[in-house]
Design an enzyme around this catalytic site. Structure first.
Site, PDB file in Angstrom:
ATOM      1  N   GLY A   3      30.836  34.144  36.279  1.00  0.00           N
ATOM      2  CA  GLY A   3      32.101  34.842  36.460  1.00  0.00           C
ATOM      3  C   GLY A   3      31.970  36.326  36.212  1.00  0.00           C
ATOM      4  O   GLY A   3      31.245  36.747  35.306  1.00  0.00           O
ATOM      5  N   ASP A  52      31.096  34.268  41.200  1.00  0.00           N
ATOM      6  CA  ASP A  52      32.541  34.309  41.422  1.00  0.00           C
ATOM      7  C   ASP A  52      33.076  35.703  41.137  1.00  0.00           C
ATOM      8  O   ASP A  52      32.895  36.236  40.047  1.00  0.00           O
ATOM      9  CB  ASP A  52      33.242  33.298  40.509  1.00  0.00           C
ATOM     10  CG  ASP A  52      34.737  33.260  40.761  1.00  0.00           C
ATOM     11  OD1 ASP A  52      35.177  32.449  41.599  1.00  0.00           O
ATOM     12  OD2 ASP A  52      35.473  34.058  40.137  1.00  0.00           O
ATOM     13  N   TYR A 100      38.976  42.336  40.627  1.00  0.00           N
ATOM     14  CA  TYR A 100      38.045  42.597  39.531  1.00  0.00           C
ATOM     15  C   TYR A 100      37.405  43.982  39.569  1.00  0.00           C
ATOM     16  O   TYR A 100      36.782  44.393  38.594  1.00  0.00           O
ATOM     17  CB  TYR A 100      36.926  41.543  39.506  1.00  0.00           C
ATOM     18  CG  TYR A 100      37.381  40.117  39.328  1.00  0.00           C
ATOM     19  CD1 TYR A 100      38.716  39.788  39.076  1.00  0.00           C
ATOM     20  CD2 TYR A 100      36.464  39.080  39.421  1.00  0.00           C
ATOM     21  CE1 TYR A 100      39.122  38.480  38.935  1.00  0.00           C
ATOM     22  CE2 TYR A 100      36.869  37.756  39.268  1.00  0.00           C
ATOM     23  CZ  TYR A 100      38.189  37.455  39.032  1.00  0.00           C
ATOM     24  OH  TYR A 100      38.577  36.157  38.892  1.00  0.00           O
ATOM     25  N   LYS A 160      38.296  36.662  46.298  1.00  0.00           N
ATOM     26  CA  LYS A 160      39.704  36.257  46.369  1.00  0.00           C
ATOM     27  C   LYS A 160      40.571  37.339  46.999  1.00  0.00           C
ATOM     28  O   LYS A 160      40.287  38.534  46.870  1.00  0.00           O
ATOM     29  CB  LYS A 160      40.215  35.936  44.958  1.00  0.00           C
ATOM     30  CG  LYS A 160      39.337  34.952  44.213  1.00  0.00           C
ATOM     31  CD  LYS A 160      39.796  34.715  42.792  1.00  0.00           C
ATOM     32  CE  LYS A 160      38.746  33.914  42.019  1.00  0.00           C
ATOM     33  NZ  LYS A 160      37.612  34.752  41.587  1.00  0.00           N
ATOM     34  N   HIS A 178      44.286  34.194  45.683  1.00  0.00           N
ATOM     35  CA  HIS A 178      44.182  34.366  44.229  1.00  0.00           C
ATOM     36  C   HIS A 178      45.377  33.772  43.485  1.00  0.00           C
ATOM     37  O   HIS A 178      45.228  33.153  42.434  1.00  0.00           O
ATOM     38  CB  HIS A 178      44.027  35.855  43.900  1.00  0.00           C
ATOM     39  CG  HIS A 178      43.285  36.124  42.639  1.00  0.00           C
ATOM     40  ND1 HIS A 178      42.519  37.245  42.434  1.00  0.00           N
ATOM     41  CD2 HIS A 178      43.180  35.417  41.488  1.00  0.00           C
ATOM     42  CE1 HIS A 178      41.980  37.207  41.224  1.00  0.00           C
ATOM     43  NE2 HIS A 178      42.381  36.120  40.630  1.00  0.00           N
ATOM     44  N   SER A 208      43.904  29.340  44.459  1.00  0.00           N
ATOM     45  CA  SER A 208      43.727  29.502  43.021  1.00  0.00           C
ATOM     46  C   SER A 208      45.107  29.540  42.379  1.00  0.00           C
ATOM     47  O   SER A 208      46.045  30.109  42.954  1.00  0.00           O
ATOM     48  CB  SER A 208      42.965  30.798  42.725  1.00  0.00           C
ATOM     49  OG  SER A 208      42.747  30.977  41.344  1.00  0.00           O
ATOM     50  N   ASN A 209      45.245  28.917  41.233  1.00  0.00           N
ATOM     51  CA  ASN A 209      46.506  28.913  40.491  1.00  0.00           C
ATOM     52  C   ASN A 209      47.644  28.222  41.241  1.00  0.00           C
ATOM     53  O   ASN A 209      48.807  28.595  41.085  1.00  0.00           O
ATOM     54  CB  ASN A 209      46.908  30.341  40.118  1.00  0.00           C
ATOM     55  CG  ASN A 209      45.904  31.006  39.212  1.00  0.00           C
ATOM     56  OD1 ASN A 209      45.661  30.554  38.100  1.00  0.00           O
ATOM     57  ND2 ASN A 209      45.285  32.077  39.692  1.00  0.00           N
ATOM     58  N   LYS A 239      32.247  33.681  31.859  1.00  0.00           N
ATOM     59  CA  LYS A 239      31.773  35.059  31.993  1.00  0.00           C
ATOM     60  C   LYS A 239      31.055  35.471  30.713  1.00  0.00           C
ATOM     61  O   LYS A 239      31.455  35.094  29.611  1.00  0.00           O
ATOM     62  CB  LYS A 239      32.931  36.009  32.283  1.00  0.00           C
ATOM     63  CG  LYS A 239      33.955  36.103  31.163  1.00  0.00           C
ATOM     64  CD  LYS A 239      35.023  37.130  31.463  1.00  0.00           C
ATOM     65  CE  LYS A 239      35.987  37.262  30.301  1.00  0.00           C
ATOM     66  NZ  LYS A 239      37.060  38.225  30.540  1.00  0.00           N
ATOM     67  N   LYS A 241      22.562  37.949  27.905  1.00  0.00           N
ATOM     68  CA  LYS A 241      21.571  37.151  28.620  1.00  0.00           C
ATOM     69  C   LYS A 241      21.311  35.804  27.959  1.00  0.00           C
ATOM     70  O   LYS A 241      21.128  34.792  28.645  1.00  0.00           O
ATOM     71  CB  LYS A 241      20.262  37.947  28.759  1.00  0.00           C
ATOM     72  CG  LYS A 241      20.381  39.131  29.704  1.00  0.00           C
ATOM     73  CD  LYS A 241      19.075  39.896  29.813  1.00  0.00           C
ATOM     74  CE  LYS A 241      19.208  41.079  30.762  1.00  0.00           C
ATOM     75  NZ  LYS A 241      17.948  41.844  30.858  1.00  0.00           N
ATOM     76  N   ASN A 256      24.700  28.707  28.666  1.00  0.00           N
ATOM     77  CA  ASN A 256      25.765  28.108  29.471  1.00  0.00           C
ATOM     78  C   ASN A 256      25.224  27.139  30.518  1.00  0.00           C
ATOM     79  O   ASN A 256      25.884  26.152  30.862  1.00  0.00           O
ATOM     80  CB  ASN A 256      26.587  29.193  30.158  1.00  0.00           C
ATOM     81  CG  ASN A 256      27.466  29.981  29.197  1.00  0.00           C
ATOM     82  OD1 ASN A 256      27.752  29.532  28.091  1.00  0.00           O
ATOM     83  ND2 ASN A 256      27.895  31.158  29.616  1.00  0.00           N
TER      84      ASN A 256
END
Length: 339
Positions: free
Chosen positions: A23, A58, A63, A92, A125, A163-164, A265, A269, A275
Site C-alpha cells: 500500500g 496499490d 495519494y 483509483k 474510490h 471501493s467502500n 503500508k 524494509k 508482512n
C-alpha cells in the site's frame, strides 16, 4: 536479500491477483494536510519490496504518489527485475471524475503520471461524487460504472472494481451492469470484520481487498477510545508465540484465511519482509474463533465530513466536520507540481 513467495487469488475475469500487496497511502497529518515527508522512504521501500518478490502495488490518484510509483515500476522493468506483466498495479478514480466520460480522463491521467500503458485494476474510490469545491454532484454511481466499463473495453485496465461500497450499493451495480466488479476494497481488520459484506462479495465472486488491515492496533493509528487488540494484547501475543510469529503476522494470516487480500503500508524494509512471511503457517480453529471475538464494528476510517453527501456508504453519527482542503484539490508528486 530475503525473498518472499506470495500466492494469488483468482479474479472473476480469470486473472490472478497477489494475496498481499504494498500500500502506498502516506496519510494526512494532525492538521489534516497531506504529508510528503516519507515519500523518499516509500520509494526506497517499494523498490525493495519488488526486489524481494512483491508484485501487487496499490495506489490512487488521491495519494499524490503515482509519479513516484511509476518511476519505481519502470526502473525495475528496465533493470530486468520484473516484466510489466509480472506486476499487478491498482489505482483509483476520485470523486471529481464520476461523470461517465470523466472516468477515462482520470484513468488516462493516472497512466500518464505512472508512464504505464495499462492498469491491472481500476477502482471507484468512493461511491460519492464531489467537486473540487466540495459540491455534491449527486451523480449516480451506476453512471460512473458505465465509464469504468468503457475503460475496460478500451484496454486501459484489465479489471475494474469499487471501493467502500456497502451491500445495497453492490446489489444495485450487479443488477444494472454489463461487467460485474472484480473487487471491493474496504476497511477490514480484527475490529471491523464486516461478515455480511465480505460474505456477500465472496458469494458473488467479488474479491475483497482490505485496507487498514491493522486498524488501531499499531500505535500511529491508536486513539483514546480505540478497542483491543493492540500489539501487546495478551491473547494475540499468545497466539503469535504459539506459531513463532508476530501479532501483525497473525492478523494478516487471519484475513488471508478469510479469503481476503491485505495491502498494509510501511516504509520499513524489515516490515515488508515480515508482512509477507505469513504463508508458512496456519491458524487453527480455536485461534480463528478467539480472534473473531475482537470484531465489534469499530471503524478506523470514518470520514464523517462526507456523511451528508449522496451515496455515503456508512452509518451516520452525530458530528459536523468540514471536508479537509487536502481532499478537495491537489497536485501530485513529491513537489506537488504534477497535474
Amino acid at each position: 536479500m530475503a525473498k518472499v513467495n506470495i500466492p494469488s487469488f483468482k479474479l472473476n475475469n480469470g486473472k490472478n491477483i497477489p494475496a498481499l500487496g504494498y500500500g502506498t497511502w502516506l496519510g494526512l497529518n494532525d492538521k489534516m494536510e497531506f504529508d510528503m515527508t516519507d515519500l523518499p522512504k516509500l520509494v526506497d521501500t517499494l523498490s525493495y519490496a519488488i526486489d524481494i518478490g512483491y508484485r501487487h502495488i496499490d495506489t490512487a490518484h488521491l495519494y499524490r504518489v503515482e509519479p513516484e510509483v511509476g518511476e519505481v515500476i519502470n526502473k525495475k522493468i528496465k533493470e530486468g527485475v520484473v516484466k510489466r506483466e509480472d506486476l499487478f498495479v491498482t489505482t483509483k478514480v476520485w470523486h471529481h471524475f464520476h461523470r461517465e466520460s470523466d472516468v477515462e480522463v482520470s484513468v488516462r491521467a493516472s497512466l500518464r503520471r505512472m508512464n504505464l500503458d495499462y492498469l491491472d485494476l481500476v477502482l471507484m474510490h468512493w461511491p460519492m461524487s464531489i467537486t473540487e469545491d466540495g459540491v455534491d454532484e449527486k451523480i449516480d454511481y451506476l453512471e460512473t460504472w458505465r465509464g469504468f466499463e468503457a475503460v475496460l473495453e478500451k484496454g486501459l485496465a484489465k479489471a475494474i472494481g469499487v471501493s467502500n461500497f456497502n451491500v445495497d450499493q453492490l446489489k444495485r451495480v450487479l443488477a444494472n451492469c454489463k461487467v460485474p466488479p472484480a473487487c471491493n476494497q474496504i476497511e477490514v481488520n480484527l475490529n471491523l470484520g464486516l461478515k455480511d459484506l465480505v460474505g456477500f462479495c465472496q458469494a458473488h465472486n467479488i474479491i475483497v481487498v482490505a485496507y487498514s488491515p491493522f486498524g488501531t492496533m499499531v500505535p500511529s493509528r491508536s486513539t483514546p477510545n480505540s478497542p483491543e487488540p493492540k500489539l501487546n494484547n495478551p491473547t494475540m501475543v499468545a497466539i503469535a508465540n504459539k506459531h513463532g510469529k508476530t501479532v501483525t503476522q497473525v492478523t494478516l494470516r487471519y484475513l488471508y484465511q478469510r479469503g481476503i487480500i491485505s495491502i498494509p503500508k510501511t516504509v520499513t524494509k524489515s516490515r515488508v519482509v515480515e508482512n509477507a512471511s505469513i504463508f508458512d503457517f496456519v491458524l487453527d480453529e480455536n485461534d480463528v474463533k478467539t480472534i473473531a471475538e475482537f470484531d465489534n464494528g469499530f471503524r478506523t476510517v470514518r470520514p464523517v465530513f462526507w456523511q451528508d453527501y449522496t451515496n455515503y456508504p456508512f452509518e451516520k453519527i452525530d458530528a459536523k466536520v468540514e471536508i479537509p482542503k487536502a481532499l478537495l484539490k491537489w497536485k501530485n508528486g513529491y513537489k506537488l507540481n504534477i497535474d
